[in-house]
Design a protein around this motif. Structure first.
Motif, short mmCIF file in Angstrom:
data_model
loop_
_atom_site.label_atom_id
_atom_site.label_comp_id
_atom_site.label_asym_id
_atom_site.label_seq_id
_atom_site.Cartn_x
_atom_site.Cartn_y
_atom_site.Cartn_z
N LEU A 106 -21.06 -81.89 49.48
CA LEU A 106 -21.68 -80.56 49.44
C LEU A 106 -21.20 -79.78 48.22
O LEU A 106 -21.99 -79.08 47.58
CB LEU A 106 -21.37 -79.80 50.73
N VAL A 107 -19.90 -79.92 47.90
CA VAL A 107 -19.39 -79.28 46.69
C VAL A 107 -20.15 -79.81 45.47
O VAL A 107 -20.57 -79.05 44.59
CB VAL A 107 -17.87 -79.54 46.53
N GLY A 108 -20.36 -81.14 45.46
CA GLY A 108 -21.11 -81.75 44.37
C GLY A 108 -22.52 -81.17 44.26
O GLY A 108 -22.98 -80.83 43.18
N LEU A 109 -23.16 -81.04 45.42
CA LEU A 109 -24.52 -80.50 45.45
C LEU A 109 -24.53 -79.06 44.92
O LEU A 109 -25.40 -78.67 44.14
CB LEU A 109 -25.05 -80.55 46.88
N GLY A 110 -23.51 -78.28 45.34
CA GLY A 110 -23.41 -76.90 44.88
C GLY A 110 -23.21 -76.83 43.37
O GLY A 110 -23.87 -76.04 42.67
N LEU A 111 -22.30 -77.67 42.86
CA LEU A 111 -22.05 -77.69 41.41
C LEU A 111 -23.32 -78.07 40.65
O LEU A 111 -23.64 -77.49 39.61
CB LEU A 111 -20.96 -78.71 41.08
N LEU A 112 -24.04 -79.03 41.23
CA LEU A 112 -25.27 -79.48 40.59
C LEU A 112 -26.29 -78.34 40.51
O LEU A 112 -26.95 -78.15 39.48
CB LEU A 112 -25.85 -80.65 41.40
N ALA A 113 -26.38 -77.59 41.61
CA ALA A 113 -27.30 -76.44 41.63
C ALA A 113 -26.89 -75.43 40.57
O ALA A 113 -27.73 -74.86 39.86
CB ALA A 113 -27.31 -75.81 43.01
N LEU A 114 -25.57 -75.23 40.44
CA LEU A 114 -25.04 -74.29 39.46
C LEU A 114 -25.41 -74.73 38.04
O LEU A 114 -25.89 -73.92 37.22
CB LEU A 114 -23.52 -74.25 39.62
N VAL A 115 -25.18 -76.00 37.76
CA VAL A 115 -25.50 -76.53 36.43
C VAL A 115 -27.00 -76.40 36.16
O VAL A 115 -27.43 -75.97 35.09
CB VAL A 115 -25.06 -78.00 36.31
N ALA A 116 -27.81 -76.74 37.18
CA ALA A 116 -29.26 -76.66 37.01
C ALA A 116 -29.69 -75.24 36.71
O ALA A 116 -30.49 -74.99 35.80
CB ALA A 116 -29.96 -77.19 38.26
N ALA A 117 -29.12 -74.27 37.46
CA ALA A 117 -29.46 -72.87 37.23
C ALA A 117 -29.07 -72.46 35.81
O ALA A 117 -29.84 -71.82 35.09
CB ALA A 117 -28.76 -72.00 38.26
N MET A 118 -27.87 -72.86 35.41
CA MET A 118 -27.37 -72.49 34.09
C MET A 118 -28.26 -73.04 32.98
O MET A 118 -28.60 -72.35 32.02
CB MET A 118 -25.94 -73.04 33.96
N VAL A 119 -28.68 -74.29 33.15
CA VAL A 119 -29.45 -74.94 32.10
C VAL A 119 -30.90 -74.47 32.10
O VAL A 119 -31.51 -74.33 31.04
CB VAL A 119 -29.35 -76.47 32.31
N LEU A 120 -31.45 -74.22 33.30
CA LEU A 120 -32.86 -73.84 33.37
C LEU A 120 -33.06 -72.35 33.09
O LEU A 120 -33.94 -71.97 32.33
CB LEU A 120 -33.43 -74.19 34.75
N VAL A 121 -32.23 -71.52 33.73
CA VAL A 121 -32.44 -70.08 33.63
C VAL A 121 -31.65 -69.49 32.46
O VAL A 121 -32.12 -68.56 31.80
CB VAL A 121 -32.03 -69.39 34.96
N GLY A 122 -30.46 -70.05 32.20
CA GLY A 122 -29.57 -69.51 31.18
C GLY A 122 -30.24 -69.14 29.87
O GLY A 122 -30.17 -67.99 29.43
N PRO A 123 -30.92 -70.10 29.24
CA PRO A 123 -31.53 -69.81 27.93
C PRO A 123 -32.59 -68.70 28.00
O PRO A 123 -32.85 -68.03 27.00
CB PRO A 123 -32.16 -71.14 27.53
N LEU A 124 -33.21 -68.52 29.19
CA LEU A 124 -34.22 -67.46 29.31
C LEU A 124 -33.56 -66.10 29.30
O LEU A 124 -34.06 -65.14 28.71
CB LEU A 124 -35.02 -67.64 30.60
N VAL A 125 -32.40 -66.01 29.97
CA VAL A 125 -31.69 -64.73 30.06
C VAL A 125 -30.96 -64.42 28.75
O VAL A 125 -30.97 -63.30 28.26
CB VAL A 125 -30.68 -64.76 31.22
#
Lengths: 286, 325
Positions: free
Chosen positions: A24-43
């Motif tokens: 579950l920690v892995g899944l959470g980290l993965l979600a975090l990385v995905a958010a950072m990579v997908l949304v980060g550059p937009l913000v």
């Protein structure tokens, strides 16, 4: 219909996975990385190639570049946010290619056996003998580095493990009763391969494909560290490679991208291990 | 199917594999845009039509593809791997010069990883409830997830910059010009960081493997017998179980050569270690085709030798394999 009353094997696996904290920690980290990579550059819209300030400026000194600047004065944070995209895209696509090639070759060899298996086994051994990283490097330089050539090169050199795994699973499953039953009612070979054996071989293949994504990401990072990636696309490996000669003066420009790669691959391997435990009934008692 | 027949068939198959490796690589080089003459002319900064024609003829590029392939393969069969245009030396000698450095690096890393990995794995199986188990898990996760070039750079930052106790690059101190024991010590000093970096990846693999196989062996009947006759737990673990638990670690080590070479390319680049990996990287950057072909072929030879040795080890360890040849 039976699956609605009793939990099917997939539901069972999912519930085991849900009780596994590391996964579950892995899944959470993965979600975090995905958010950072997908949304980060937009913000945070800074171009990672643009020079925004003085070179080698430490993190936290200038509010404009919170993670500091690299040896040319480019914003490290912009690179971190934007540089994950090629790494993840190449990693996922390359893992997909290895999975497709591996399943095709492994299932045909395992199902038909005999001469087909012999020939495919030789092809597999041939690719195992080629030094993977060197061969990928050669392919990429010969056909100019781009996201496409890097993905294809990794996919072409990395599928042998998946083929061996699929072949072993097919060899095991094709002996089982329900496969004979399917054959006795006249199912075609194609139907037996795709609809009867493959679904039963999927659990280890899914685990292996997950871990292959991590390996492919490390592979991509290594290649772009060596400068063998699309020069116009910022990536984590490229940041480390271009800043490594300034490690002493600007450690942050090398350290942070590496942390990003590490966390991404760590998250993927935690999820992979969790899936492995969830699919493997022998380990469930632990 | 005797042992000799098995060996002969394996060798014939290996020769066939190498031939296909040579043919595939040569064809790839041929298919790729640009050729050696263009590379050389590019480095010279341009040349006349006449010179280019001469070069084309000198490198045999005016012949047909099959002709060129045949010339290349028959030369390789005679042990002539060609000539490096960049280093201006025969390819074989160039590679053989670099082999010792890579072998030293890879074998040191392997030895460290096998010894430390087995120790960690066995101890965590011996004391299942202790922090050792967590340490093995964390080491394994780190070793698998951290890019090797990055962990190398981090070690470099720590031990060559923050606490400057180890040299940052190279294989020996040129200024010192030491010989004999002093030279060996100097090389060993330079070897610490690259070998440690490379060892981390394998340490992860071997400690996990050693723990899994130790747990399995500790559950087997003969271990129960050993316990039943009243041996101390340490004697059971280290005298009876260890040997069987180590086997998979050693056999897996033999099959890792291709991956090891990949790690060596990156580690040698980080620490400017003058080995084969660095030579390969340079040759690829310079488009030194003959040298690239030579390195790919020799790496394939090394991988095949590694596989053959592993198969041999299996045959000696597990007699059941011998019958099916």
């Amino acid at each position: 219909m039976a699956e609605e009353r009793a939990r099917g094997p997939w539901g069972e696996a999912w519930s085991v996975f849900g009780r596994n904290y590391a996964a579950l920690v892995g899944l959470g980290l993965l979600a975090l990385v995905a958010a950072m990579v997908l949304v980060g550059p937009l913000v945070y819209g800074v171009d990672p190639f643009e020079i925004v300030g003085a070179p080698k400026m430490g993190p936290g000194i200038e509010p404009d570049a919170p993670f500091g600047t690299d040896y040319l004065g480019r914003d490290v944070l912009a690179g971190l946010l934007k540089g994950g995209r090629p790494t993840l895209i190449v990693g996922i696509c390359a893992a997909l290619i290895t999975t497709i090639i591996g399943i095709t070759i492994g299932s045909l060899g395992g199902f038909y056996g005999g001469a087909v298996d012999g020939a495919l086994g030789r092809v597999t051994e041939f690719f195992q003998v080629l030094p993977a990283l060197l061969f990928a490097m050669v392919l990429i330089t010969l056909f100019t580095p781009s996201l496409l050539t890097v993905t294809l090169a990794i996919g072409v050199v990395a599928w042998t493990g998946m083929a061996r795994l699929t072949r072993a699973e097919f060899l095991r499953i094709k002996q089982l009763e329900f496969v004979r039953a399917a054959r006795s009612i006249g199912a075609s070979n194609a139907r037996i391969i795709w609809r009867v054996i493959l679904p039963n071989a999927l659990p280890p293949i899914i685990v292996s494909a997950t871990l292959a994504t991590g390996t492919a990401i490390l592979f991509e990072a290594g290649l772009s560290f060596l400068g063998l990636s699309d020069p116009n696309v910022m990536s984590w490996g490229m940041m480390i490679g271009s800043n490594r000669n300034y490690l002493r003066e600007a450690w942050w420009a090398v350290t942070f991208p590496g942390v990003c790669i590490f966390i991404t691959v760590l998250a993927i391997s935690l999820v992979g291990d969790g899936l492995n435990d969830a699919f493997n009934p022998k380990l469930r008692t632990r | 199917m005797g042992f000799v027949g098995w060996i002969l068939r394996r060798l014939a198959w290996a020769a066939g594999l190498l031939l296909s490796v040579a043919v595939l690589n040569f064809s790839l080089m041929h298919m790729a845009p640009g050729d050696i003459v263009q590379t050389i002319v590019g480095e010279m900064g341009g040349a006349s039509e006449e010179t280019m024609a001469q070069l084309t003829k000198a490198y045999g590029l005016d012949r047909g593809f099959l002709d060129q392939l045949w010339i290349y393969v028959s030369r390789v069969a005679q042990g002539d791997l060609g000539y490096s245009y960049y280093f201006n030396r025969p390819v074989l000698g160039l590679i053989l010069d670099r082999v010792p450095a890579t072998v030293l690096l890879v074998f040191t890393a392997l030895a460290v990883a096998i010894i430390a990995g087995t120790f960690l794995g066995v101890m965590s199986a011996r004391y299942p409830a202790s922090w050792l188990g967590a340490l093995v898990t964390i080491t394994a996760l780190f070793g698998f997830s951290a890019p090797v070039f990055w962990s190398g750079l981090m070690l470099l930052l720590l031990f060559a910059s923050v606490i400057p106790i180890l040299p940052a690059s190279g294989m020996y101190d040129v200024a010192q010009g030491a010989t004999g024991i002093a030279y060996a010590l100097d090389v060993a000093h330079h070897l610490v960081l690259p070998a440690l970096t490379l060892a981390i990846i394998y340490l992860a693999l071997y400690s996990r493997l050693a723990r899994a196989s130790m747990i399995e062996v500790l559950g087997s009947d003969y271990v129960r017998t050993a316990r039943a006759k009243g041996l101390s737990e340490n004697k059971v673990v280290f005298k009876h179980a260890l040997r069987n638990a180590v086997l998979p670690v050693v056999t897996v080590a033999g099959l890792q050569f291709s991956a090891m070479l990949a790690g060596a390319v990156l580690v040698e680049t980080v620490f400017t270690w003058p080995g084969m990996g660095q030579l390969a990287f340079e040759s690829i950057l310079r488009r030194d085709n003959q040298l690239i072909l030579g390195i790919l072929l020799l790496s394939a030879v090394l991988v095949i030798i590694g596989n053959l040795l592993t198969d041999l080890a299996y045959r000696f360890v597990d007699p059941r394999i011998r019958t099916d040849g």
